[in-house]
Design a protein around this motif. Structure first.
Motif, PDB file in Angstrom:
ATOM      1  N   LEU A   1      32.980   0.980  13.209  1.00  0.00           N
ATOM      2  CA  LEU A   1      32.605  -0.420  13.004  1.00  0.00           C
ATOM      3  C   LEU A   1      31.195  -0.579  12.466  1.00  0.00           C
ATOM      4  CD1 LEU A   1      34.118  -2.307  16.067  1.00  0.00           C
ATOM      5  CD2 LEU A   1      34.790  -2.484  13.671  1.00  0.00           C
ATOM      6  N   GLU A   2      30.295   0.289  12.895  1.00  0.00           N
ATOM      7  CA  GLU A   2      28.916   0.127  12.440  1.00  0.00           C
ATOM      8  C   GLU A   2      28.749   0.393  10.940  1.00  0.00           C
ATOM      9  OE1 GLU A   2      29.229   4.171  14.542  1.00  0.00           O
ATOM     10  OE2 GLU A   2      29.858   2.129  14.971  1.00  0.00           O
ATOM     11  N   PHE A   3      29.787   0.912  10.263  1.00  0.00           N
ATOM     12  CA  PHE A   3      29.719   1.089   8.815  1.00  0.00           C
ATOM     13  C   PHE A   3      29.840  -0.259   8.100  1.00  0.00           C
ATOM     14  CE2 PHE A   3      30.809   5.773   7.856  1.00  0.00           C
ATOM     15  CZ  PHE A   3      29.919   6.199   8.831  1.00  0.00           C
ATOM     16  N   GLY A   4      30.268  -1.290   8.801  1.00  0.00           N
ATOM     17  CA  GLY A   4      30.219  -2.622   8.236  1.00  0.00           C
ATOM     18  C   GLY A   4      31.503  -3.242   7.765  1.00  0.00           C
ATOM     19  N   TYR A   5      32.661  -2.819   8.244  1.00  0.00           N
ATOM     20  CA  TYR A   5      33.908  -3.496   7.867  1.00  0.00           C
ATOM     21  C   TYR A   5      34.162  -4.616   8.864  1.00  0.00           C
ATOM     22  CZ  TYR A   5      38.801  -4.510   7.082  1.00  0.00           C
ATOM     23  OH  TYR A   5      39.975  -5.153   6.823  1.00  0.00           O
ATOM     24  N   PHE A   6      33.954  -5.839   8.426  1.00  0.00           N
ATOM     25  CA  PHE A   6      34.103  -6.984   9.310  1.00  0.00           C
ATOM     26  C   PHE A   6      34.954  -8.046   8.628  1.00  0.00           C
ATOM     27  CE2 PHE A   6      29.961  -5.052  10.185  1.00  0.00           C
ATOM     28  CZ  PHE A   6      30.166  -4.658  11.495  1.00  0.00           C
ATOM     29  N   PRO A   7      36.276  -7.993   8.776  1.00  0.00           N
ATOM     30  CA  PRO A   7      37.100  -9.027   8.155  1.00  0.00           C
ATOM     31  C   PRO A   7      36.793 -10.389   8.773  1.00  0.00           C
ATOM     32  CG  PRO A   7      38.401  -7.746   9.694  1.00  0.00           C
ATOM     33  CD  PRO A   7      37.049  -7.083   9.612  1.00  0.00           C
ATOM     34  N   CYS A   8      36.833 -11.398   7.954  1.00  0.00           N
ATOM     35  CA  CYS A   8      36.540 -12.765   8.417  1.00  0.00           C
ATOM     36  C   CYS A   8      37.861 -13.461   8.720  1.00  0.00           C
ATOM     37  CB  CYS A   8      35.752 -13.524   7.358  1.00  0.00           C
ATOM     38  SG  CYS A   8      34.175 -12.778   7.015  1.00  0.00           S
ATOM     39  N   LYS A   9      38.441 -13.157   9.866  1.00  0.00           N
ATOM     40  CA  LYS A   9      39.759 -13.703  10.167  1.00  0.00           C
ATOM     41  C   LYS A   9      39.751 -14.772  11.245  1.00  0.00           C
ATOM     42  CE  LYS A   9      41.612 -10.476  13.515  1.00  0.00           C
ATOM     43  NZ  LYS A   9      42.706  -9.566  13.725  1.00  0.00           N
ATOM     44  N   ASN A  10      38.610 -15.032  11.871  1.00  0.00           N
ATOM     45  CA  ASN A  10      38.558 -16.035  12.926  1.00  0.00           C
ATOM     46  C   ASN A  10      37.687 -17.216  12.527  1.00  0.00           C
ATOM     47  OD1 ASN A  10      40.145 -14.728  14.930  1.00  0.00           O
ATOM     48  ND2 ASN A  10      38.470 -13.313  15.282  1.00  0.00           N
ATOM     49  N   ASP A  11      38.064 -18.385  13.020  1.00  0.00           N
ATOM     50  CA  ASP A  11      37.220 -19.561  12.810  1.00  0.00           C
ATOM     51  C   ASP A  11      35.940 -19.395  13.621  1.00  0.00           C
ATOM     52  OD1 ASP A  11      37.460 -20.931  15.532  1.00  0.00           O
ATOM     53  OD2 ASP A  11      39.570 -20.759  14.951  1.00  0.00           O
ATOM     54  N   ILE A  12      34.969 -20.238  13.367  1.00  0.00           N
ATOM     55  CA  ILE A  12      33.646 -20.111  13.976  1.00  0.00           C
ATOM     56  C   ILE A  12      33.691 -20.185  15.500  1.00  0.00           C
ATOM     57  CG2 ILE A  12      33.095 -22.569  13.704  1.00  0.00           C
ATOM     58  CD1 ILE A  12      30.612 -19.694  13.268  1.00  0.00           C
ATOM     59  N   HIS A  13      34.569 -21.002  16.047  1.00  0.00           N
ATOM     60  CA  HIS A  13      34.639 -21.169  17.502  1.00  0.00           C
ATOM     61  C   HIS A  13      35.240 -19.934  18.182  1.00  0.00           C
ATOM     62  CE1 HIS A  13      33.397 -25.233  16.745  1.00  0.00           C
ATOM     63  NE2 HIS A  13      34.406 -25.376  15.903  1.00  0.00           N
ATOM     64  N   THR A  14      36.301 -19.379  17.590  1.00  0.00           N
ATOM     65  CA  THR A  14      36.908 -18.171  18.144  1.00  0.00           C
ATOM     66  C   THR A  14      35.943 -17.003  18.042  1.00  0.00           C
ATOM     67  OG1 THR A  14      39.111 -18.963  17.542  1.00  0.00           O
ATOM     68  CG2 THR A  14      38.884 -16.604  17.971  1.00  0.00           C
ATOM     69  N   ALA A  15      35.239 -16.889  16.906  1.00  0.00           N
ATOM     70  CA  ALA A  15      34.259 -15.809  16.739  1.00  0.00           C
ATOM     71  C   ALA A  15      33.151 -15.917  17.785  1.00  0.00           C
ATOM     72  CB  ALA A  15      33.681 -15.842  15.324  1.00  0.00           C
ATOM     73  N   ALA A  16      32.689 -17.117  18.065  1.00  0.00           N
ATOM     74  CA  ALA A  16      31.637 -17.306  19.068  1.00  0.00           C
ATOM     75  C   ALA A  16      32.132 -16.902  20.452  1.00  0.00           C
ATOM     76  CB  ALA A  16      31.172 -18.758  19.079  1.00  0.00           C
ATOM     77  N   ARG A  17      33.370 -17.254  20.785  1.00  0.00           N
ATOM     78  CA  ARG A  17      33.931 -16.896  22.089  1.00  0.00           C
ATOM     79  C   ARG A  17      34.054 -15.381  22.222  1.00  0.00           C
ATOM     80  NH1 ARG A  17      38.889 -15.895  23.168  1.00  0.00           N
ATOM     81  NH2 ARG A  17      39.750 -17.013  21.399  1.00  0.00           N
ATOM     82  N   LEU A  18      34.544 -14.708  21.172  1.00  0.00           N
ATOM     83  CA  LEU A  18      34.668 -13.263  21.216  1.00  0.00           C
ATOM     84  C   LEU A  18      33.301 -12.590  21.340  1.00  0.00           C
ATOM     85  CD1 LEU A  18      37.414 -12.794  18.493  1.00  0.00           C
ATOM     86  CD2 LEU A  18      37.646 -12.331  20.941  1.00  0.00           C
ATOM     87  N   SER A  19      32.330 -13.098  20.608  1.00  0.00           N
ATOM     88  CA  SER A  19      30.989 -12.543  20.656  1.00  0.00           C
ATOM     89  C   SER A  19      30.392 -12.665  22.061  1.00  0.00           C
ATOM     90  CB  SER A  19      30.105 -13.242  19.630  1.00  0.00           C
ATOM     91  OG  SER A  19      28.826 -12.675  19.626  1.00  0.00           O
ATOM     92  N   ALA A  20      30.674 -13.766  22.721  1.00  0.00           N
ATOM     93  CA  ALA A  20      30.153 -13.982  24.081  1.00  0.00           C
ATOM     94  C   ALA A  20      30.688 -12.934  25.058  1.00  0.00           C
ATOM     95  CB  ALA A  20      30.509 -15.389  24.563  1.00  0.00           C
ATOM     96  N   PHE A  21      31.866 -12.378  24.754  1.00  0.00           N
ATOM     97  CA  PHE A  21      32.463 -11.338  25.600  1.00  0.00           C
ATOM     98  C   PHE A  21      32.159  -9.941  25.078  1.00  0.00           C
ATOM     99  CE2 PHE A  21      35.125 -14.987  26.775  1.00  0.00           C
ATOM    100  CZ  PHE A  21      35.031 -14.912  28.151  1.00  0.00           C
TER     101      PHE A  21
END
Length: 119
Positions: free
Chosen positions: A91-111
């Motif tokens: 993951l640290e190589f930088g593959y980050f698909p943008c598949k979640n809306d901003i609210h879902t991404a924030a919730r996942l990040s919080a965990f």
């Protein structure tokens, strides 16, 4: 977007974010073998329904449910002698698909989970 009723293109919504999050997957086929496989399967692949629920009660959909198939299922239909491979990057190589809306991404990040989202 221009041809589908959005003449302004991908512009920020009222919340300041794009209403069209993106996602990129890579899949590479040898066309000769792929065409042969299409003749065998007539283009059919396993399908499934993957509902996204709004909360833990699983009584309300977060978004419309659709019929899906997984690109990872393609090799399952190949003959046993077929050559299949994959490459996985950390993951640290930088593959980050943008598949979640901003609210879902924030919730996942919080965990402390990777939040695949654009912002």
């Amino acid at each position: 977007l221009l041809a589908t009723g959005h003449p302004e293109g991908d512009v920020d919504g009222p919340d300041g974010y794009s209403p069209f999050p993106g996602n990129t997957n890579e899949l590479i086929f040898s066309l000769k073998e792929y065409a042969a496989q299409l003749q065998i399967t007539k283009g059919q692949v396993p399908e499934f329904i993957n509902p996204k629920f709004a909360d833990a009660t699983r009584t309300t959909f977060k978004s419309p449910t659709r019929l899906e198939c997984m690109m990872q299922d393609y090799p399952k239909g190949l003959p046993p002698a077929a050559t299949v491979g994959f490459t996985r990057y950390p993951l640290e190589f930088g593959y980050f698909p943008c598949k979640n809306d901003i609210h879902t991404a924030a919730r996942l990040s919080a965990f402390c989970s990777p939040p695949p989202g654009a912002a």
